[in-house]
Scaffold this motif. Structure first.
Motif, PDB file in Angstrom:
ATOM      1  N   PRO A 189      37.154  53.537  37.897  1.00  0.00           N
ATOM      2  CA  PRO A 189      38.106  52.500  38.299  1.00  0.00           C
ATOM      3  C   PRO A 189      39.398  53.109  38.850  1.00  0.00           C
ATOM      4  N   GLU A 253      37.515  46.008  37.345  1.00  0.00           N
ATOM      5  CA  GLU A 253      36.076  46.028  37.093  1.00  0.00           C
ATOM      6  C   GLU A 253      35.394  46.080  38.446  1.00  0.00           C
ATOM      7  N   GLN A 255      32.114  46.226  40.710  1.00  0.00           N
ATOM      8  CA  GLN A 255      30.685  45.945  40.765  1.00  0.00           C
ATOM      9  C   GLN A 255      30.166  46.372  42.135  1.00  0.00           C
ATOM     10  N   GLU A 260      37.058  42.940  40.494  1.00  0.00           N
ATOM     11  CA  GLU A 260      37.864  42.039  39.690  1.00  0.00           C
ATOM     12  C   GLU A 260      39.093  42.824  39.248  1.00  0.00           C
ATOM     13  N   THR A 293      39.673  36.275  33.224  1.00  0.00           N
ATOM     14  CA  THR A 293      38.561  37.074  32.722  1.00  0.00           C
ATOM     15  C   THR A 293      38.947  37.698  31.392  1.00  0.00           C
ATOM     16  N   ASP A 295      39.346  41.042  29.087  1.00  0.00           N
ATOM     17  CA  ASP A 295      39.480  42.475  29.266  1.00  0.00           C
ATOM     18  C   ASP A 295      38.674  43.224  28.208  1.00  0.00           C
ATOM     19  N   GLU A 296      38.857  44.547  28.128  1.00  0.00           N
ATOM     20  CA  GLU A 296      38.047  45.380  27.247  1.00  0.00           C
ATOM     21  C   GLU A 296      38.280  45.098  25.770  1.00  0.00           C
ATOM     22  N   CYS A 303      43.269  37.239  36.749  1.00  0.00           N
ATOM     23  CA  CYS A 303      42.655  38.269  37.582  1.00  0.00           C
ATOM     24  C   CYS A 303      42.533  37.783  39.018  1.00  0.00           C
ATOM     25  N   ARG A 305      39.650  38.041  42.181  1.00  0.00           N
ATOM     26  CA  ARG A 305      38.254  38.395  42.473  1.00  0.00           C
ATOM     27  C   ARG A 305      38.002  38.282  43.972  1.00  0.00           C
TER      28      ARG A 305
END
Length: 348
Positions: A189, A253, A255, A260, A293, A295-296, A303, A305
């Motif tokens: 990231p 994030e 993909q 995101e 969204t 988060d971890e 966010c 997108r």
């Protein structure tokens, strides 16, 4: 109880059961086809490296970390040594911990500036130059011994929120190019990458002119890939740049065809409209959309997108920089760059 029985017991109800099953299938395939001792030393050593590193970093996951790369041969009177020590002090003052390769030279300087209680050393066994420095050796649980370079590099990138590279030799340049490659290809990231050298030291200016500029002029890298790097001669400015990177932007994030961008606070509709106009070339289809969204840490965050081409990572960095320069009402979330879980988020 045998290890296999213990594993079966732990797997019951484990939230990552499907991923673990896939890992066990791979291990089963190796068991069926491989009997060579060296192959199993690699498998065993790799898993041991990962297990030990996860154990050290797990309780410190919420604190952002700066990794400092540089030569093990730099002496304590060298301006680069003093600059690395100053950088680490600035990092700790900003709420960050400091990761190094645990060796001498620049690594020792950074650990000295941070103090053992704010340092983590990722050592690797080498026949010369790589004995753990006394700073990270003096605090329990702050020093890791890796068997392999590739597992060590994995955790440098996995656990870092910023990279600072000071002058160094083959090993330092290897770490720089590896980091740049993983960032440029979207395998890690976005994070700030700072090239730091003392005032009057042309090390990175020479590298930029003779390597980066030549690659850009020959079309070997994209023009915007220069945005992946920041050059400075000041420890304070290096940390200011790192803190700015996480002012509005929190994490990303990535993909296959979509990104995101998690934020520390929502941006107003007029700012989103402006971003869509300025970065229309970055979006493959549709538009940049505001959403929410987790988060971890399971916190709900605002966010952005959108679909984009991963070959445009330099342009994505320009978008993140634009986000961080937005004029927004002052709030605590804009000052929490040292924490991965900020006060602006809510638990879901």
């Amino acid at each position: 109880m045998s290890p296999v029985q213990a594993l079966a017991e732990v797997l019951v109800g484990h939230p990552q059961r499907r991923v673990i099953d896939r890992a066990l299938v791979s291990l089963l395939e190796i068991c069926r086809s491989e009997q060579e001792p060296e192959a199993w030393r690699i498998v065993s050593g790799t898993l041991a490296d990962i297990s030990e590193a996860l154990g050290v970093f797990r309780p410190r996951r919420d604190i952002r970390k700066v990794t400092v790369f540089g030569s093990a041969r730099t002496v304590s009177t060298d301006p680069s040594y003093l600059l690395a020590e100053e950088l680490a002090r600035e990092a700790v003052a900003a709420g960050f911990e400091v990761i190094t390769g645990a060796g001498a030279g620049i690594m020792e300087a950074a650990n000295r500036g941070a103090g053992c209680e704010n340092s983590i050393g990722l050592n690797v066994d080498l026949p010369f130059e790589q004995h753990p420095n006394p700073i990270v050796s003096s605090c329990e649980g702050r020093l890791l011994h890796f068997r392999y370079f590739f597992t060590r590099k994995l955790f440098f990138l996995r656990e870092s929120d910023a990279l600072v590279v000071l002058p160094g030799g083959f090993g330092t340049l290897d770490e720089l190019y590896e980091s740049l490659t993983l960032i440029q290809t979207g395998r890690t990231p976005p994070m700030p990458l700072v090239l730091l050298a003392p005032e009057g030291d042309p090390f990175w200016l020479g590298w930029e002119e003779k390597s980066l500029t030549v690659m850009r002029e020959r079309g070997l890298v994209s023009p915007e890939d220069s945005s992946l790097l920041f050059l400075t001669h000041s420890a304070r400015e290096a940390m200011a740049q790192i803190r700015r990177f996480y002012r509005v932007f929190h994490a990303a994030e990535l993909q296959s065809d979509r990104v995101e961008l998690m934020l520390n606070l929502p941006i107003p509709p007029e700012a989103l409209d402006q971003l869509n106009r300025e970065f229309d070339d970055l979006v493959d289809e549709g538009a940049i959309q505001a959403a929410e969204t987790s988060d971890e840490n399971g916190f709900l965050r605002p966010c952005l997108r959108f679909h984009f081409d991963k070959r445009r990572m330099g342009r994505l960095y320009q978008l993140i920089d634009r986000l961080n320069r937005l004029e927004l009402p002052h709030c605590e979330a804009l000052e929490s760059s040292g924490q991965r879980s900020g006060s602006s988020a809510t638990v879901v």
